[in-house]
Design a protein around this motif. Structure first.
Motif, PDB file in Angstrom:
ATOM      1  N   THR A   1      -5.774  -2.493  -9.988  1.00 19.87           N
ATOM      2  CA  THR A   1      -6.462  -3.728  -9.643  1.00 19.87           C
ATOM      3  C   THR A   1      -6.474  -3.851  -8.133  1.00 19.87           C
ATOM      4  N   GLY A   2      -7.496  -4.489  -7.609  1.00 19.27           N
ATOM      5  CA  GLY A   2      -7.599  -4.638  -6.166  1.00 19.27           C
ATOM      6  C   GLY A   2      -9.006  -4.360  -5.696  1.00 19.27           C
ATOM      7  N   GLN A   3      -9.186  -4.415  -4.402  1.00 17.84           N
ATOM      8  CA  GLN A   3     -10.509  -4.274  -3.797  1.00 17.84           C
ATOM      9  C   GLN A   3     -11.162  -2.947  -4.153  1.00 17.84           C
ATOM     10  N   LEU A   4     -10.371  -1.899  -4.336  1.00 13.75           N
ATOM     11  CA  LEU A   4     -10.911  -0.571  -4.607  1.00 13.75           C
ATOM     12  C   LEU A   4     -10.750  -0.152  -6.066  1.00 13.75           C
ATOM     13  N   ALA A   5     -10.469  -1.098  -6.934  1.00 14.41           N
ATOM     14  CA  ALA A   5     -10.293  -0.785  -8.348  1.00 14.41           C
ATOM     15  C   ALA A   5     -11.543  -0.111  -8.903  1.00 14.41           C
ATOM     16  N   GLY A   6     -11.332   0.954  -9.666  1.00 17.30           N
ATOM     17  CA  GLY A   6     -12.443   1.668 -10.265  1.00 17.30           C
ATOM     18  C   GLY A   6     -13.002   2.769  -9.398  1.00 17.30           C
ATOM     19  N   ARG A   7     -12.520   2.892  -8.166  1.00 19.74           N
ATOM     20  CA  ARG A   7     -13.018   3.923  -7.256  1.00 19.74           C
ATOM     21  C   ARG A   7     -12.000   5.052  -7.123  1.00 19.74           C
ATOM     22  N   THR A   8     -12.507   6.247  -6.857  1.00 20.61           N
ATOM     23  CA  THR A   8     -11.640   7.403  -6.638  1.00 20.61           C
ATOM     24  C   THR A   8     -11.811   7.883  -5.210  1.00 20.61           C
ATOM     25  N   ALA A   9     -10.688   8.008  -4.509  1.00 20.12           N
ATOM     26  CA  ALA A   9     -10.682   8.431  -3.115  1.00 20.12           C
ATOM     27  C   ALA A   9     -10.080   9.824  -2.999  1.00 20.12           C
ATOM     28  N   LEU A  10     -10.669  10.624  -2.151  1.00 17.19           N
ATOM     29  CA  LEU A  10     -10.177  11.971  -1.859  1.00 17.19           C
ATOM     30  C   LEU A  10      -9.648  11.981  -0.432  1.00 17.19           C
ATOM     31  N   VAL A  11      -8.375  12.327  -0.271  1.00 21.56           N
ATOM     32  CA  VAL A  11      -7.726  12.303   1.042  1.00 21.56           C
ATOM     33  C   VAL A  11      -7.261  13.711   1.383  1.00 21.56           C
ATOM     34  N   THR A  12      -7.837  14.311   2.408  1.00 24.38           N
ATOM     35  CA  THR A  12      -7.393  15.644   2.815  1.00 24.38           C
ATOM     36  C   THR A  12      -6.141  15.536   3.679  1.00 24.38           C
ATOM     37  N   GLY A  13      -5.342  16.590   3.662  1.00 23.09           N
ATOM     38  CA  GLY A  13      -4.078  16.536   4.388  1.00 23.09           C
ATOM     39  C   GLY A  13      -3.195  15.435   3.847  1.00 23.09           C
ATOM     40  N   GLY A  14      -3.243  15.244   2.524  1.00 26.10           N
ATOM     41  CA  GLY A  14      -2.573  14.091   1.918  1.00 26.10           C
ATOM     42  C   GLY A  14      -1.144  14.318   1.492  1.00 26.10           C
ATOM     43  N   GLY A  15      -0.593  15.487   1.771  1.00 28.40           N
ATOM     44  CA  GLY A  15       0.746  15.784   1.296  1.00 28.40           C
ATOM     45  C   GLY A  15       1.860  15.130   2.087  1.00 28.40           C
ATOM     46  N   SER A  16       1.584  14.732   3.316  1.00 27.83           N
ATOM     47  CA  SER A  16       2.633  14.158   4.158  1.00 27.83           C
ATOM     48  C   SER A  16       1.999  13.352   5.280  1.00 27.83           C
ATOM     49  N   GLY A  17       2.850  12.713   6.059  1.00 31.62           N
ATOM     50  CA  GLY A  17       2.402  12.029   7.260  1.00 31.62           C
ATOM     51  C   GLY A  17       1.320  11.008   7.033  1.00 31.62           C
ATOM     52  N   LEU A  18       0.291  11.044   7.890  1.00 30.09           N
ATOM     53  CA  LEU A  18      -0.790  10.072   7.798  1.00 30.09           C
ATOM     54  C   LEU A  18      -1.493  10.133   6.452  1.00 30.09           C
ATOM     55  N   GLY A  19      -1.683  11.334   5.931  1.00 26.87           N
ATOM     56  CA  GLY A  19      -2.407  11.470   4.669  1.00 26.87           C
ATOM     57  C   GLY A  19      -1.731  10.745   3.528  1.00 26.87           C
ATOM     58  N   SER A  20      -0.421  10.900   3.417  1.00 27.95           N
ATOM     59  CA  SER A  20       0.279  10.220   2.329  1.00 27.95           C
ATOM     60  C   SER A  20       0.314   8.712   2.553  1.00 27.95           C
ATOM     61  N   ALA A  21       0.388   8.281   3.821  1.00 25.49           N
ATOM     62  CA  ALA A  21       0.358   6.846   4.119  1.00 25.49           C
ATOM     63  C   ALA A  21      -0.999   6.254   3.762  1.00 25.49           C
ATOM     64  N   ILE A  22      -2.066   6.983   4.060  1.00 28.74           N
ATOM     65  CA  ILE A  22      -3.406   6.527   3.698  1.00 28.74           C
ATOM     66  C   ILE A  22      -3.534   6.450   2.176  1.00 28.74           C
TER      67      ILE A  22
END
Length: 257
Positions: free
Chosen positions: A5-26
């Motif tokens: 639930t929330g503003q982005l509910a129902g959407r799928t986001a793809l985050v590159t470099g998502g394993g650590s650091g900024l990517g995981s925070a995003i």
């Protein structure tokens, strides 16, 4: 993945470099806003551990964004999902040295990940967004792409290229209902900046504390920004539907000229 639930509910986001650091925070911020998230990176074990911590609405896929075959395989593997948010975060810091001491191989590696990777990911995932008439791309740039940063020429040049790519691409896909923007963080506290300060201290003969102080003293708040602030900024940008072709400076007031 179950919905949130929330503003982005129902959407799928793809985050590159998502394993650590900024990517995981995003990824954490997008999940908190209700999105489902796919994180990518080159290290499967790191991705697995991060996805497990993020929870059931996060999955991982191994992908080197600088390799066309990897990006094509990623797009094919996600063909059954509607990726409506693409965050191009993957990047490397590159060498800390005068330009005359930088090898062509080091230069190419920085541009392969920081610029070529953004190009390849956009090329792979934009067509479906434009076909649907909706989608959002956020490219993680840097204030270092807007002002001099001595002994960091490849990194600065690559981030300036990302800014140019963002502005031009926004004009190409905006008419199809897709927004493209960039976020330019200033120095972000964490392992990458710790590495940079250590290398700068070694090169200049100063202490680590002196190298850090010289860098952050240029910001109005006298500090670095945090990974969590960067994640929150990405979420905030996605809540601004009229934002397109823009670059947001998140630098704690660091002069960008």
């Amino acid at each position: 993945m179950s919905g949130g639930t929330g503003q982005l509910a129902g959407r799928t986001a793809l985050v590159t470099g998502g394993g650590s650091g900024l990517g995981s925070a995003i990824a954490r911020s997008l999940l908190a806003d209700g999105a489902r998230v796919v994180i990518t990176g080159r290290d499967e074990r790191t991705l697995e551990e991060t996805a497990s911590r993020l929870g059931p609405r996060a999955v991982h896929r191994v992908c080197d964004v600088s390799r066309p075959a990897d990006v094509e395989a990623l797009a094919d593997g996600l063909a059954d999902q509607e990726i409506s948010v693409l965050v191009n975060n993957a990047g490397i810091a590159g060498p800390v040295a005068p330009l005359t001491e930088i090898t062509a191989e080091d230069w190419d590696e920085v541009f392969d990940v920081n610029v070529r990777g953004v190009f390849l990911m956009c090329r792979a995932f934009l067509p479906r967004m434009t076909e649907r008439g909706a989608g959002d791309v956020v490219n993680i740039a840097s204030v270092s792409g807007k002002r001099p940063l001595l002994r960091r020429t490849p990194y600065c040049a690559s981030k300036m290229a990302v800014l140019g790519l963002t502005a031009t691409l926004a004009g190409e896909v905006g008419p199809f209902g897709v927004t493209v923007n960039s976020l330019s963080p200033g120095p972000v506290s964490g392992p990458r900046m710790e590495r940079n300060f250590r290398l700068e201290a070694e090169r200049t003969g100063s202490s680590y504390a002196e190298a850090e102080r010289a860098f952050v003293s240029r910001s109005a708040l006298g500090r670095m920004v945090t990974e969590e602030e960067v994640g929150s900024a990405v979420s905030a940008m996605l809540r601004m539907p009229g934002l397109c072709g823009a670059d947001i400076d998140l630098s704690a007031g660091m002069v960008a000229r």
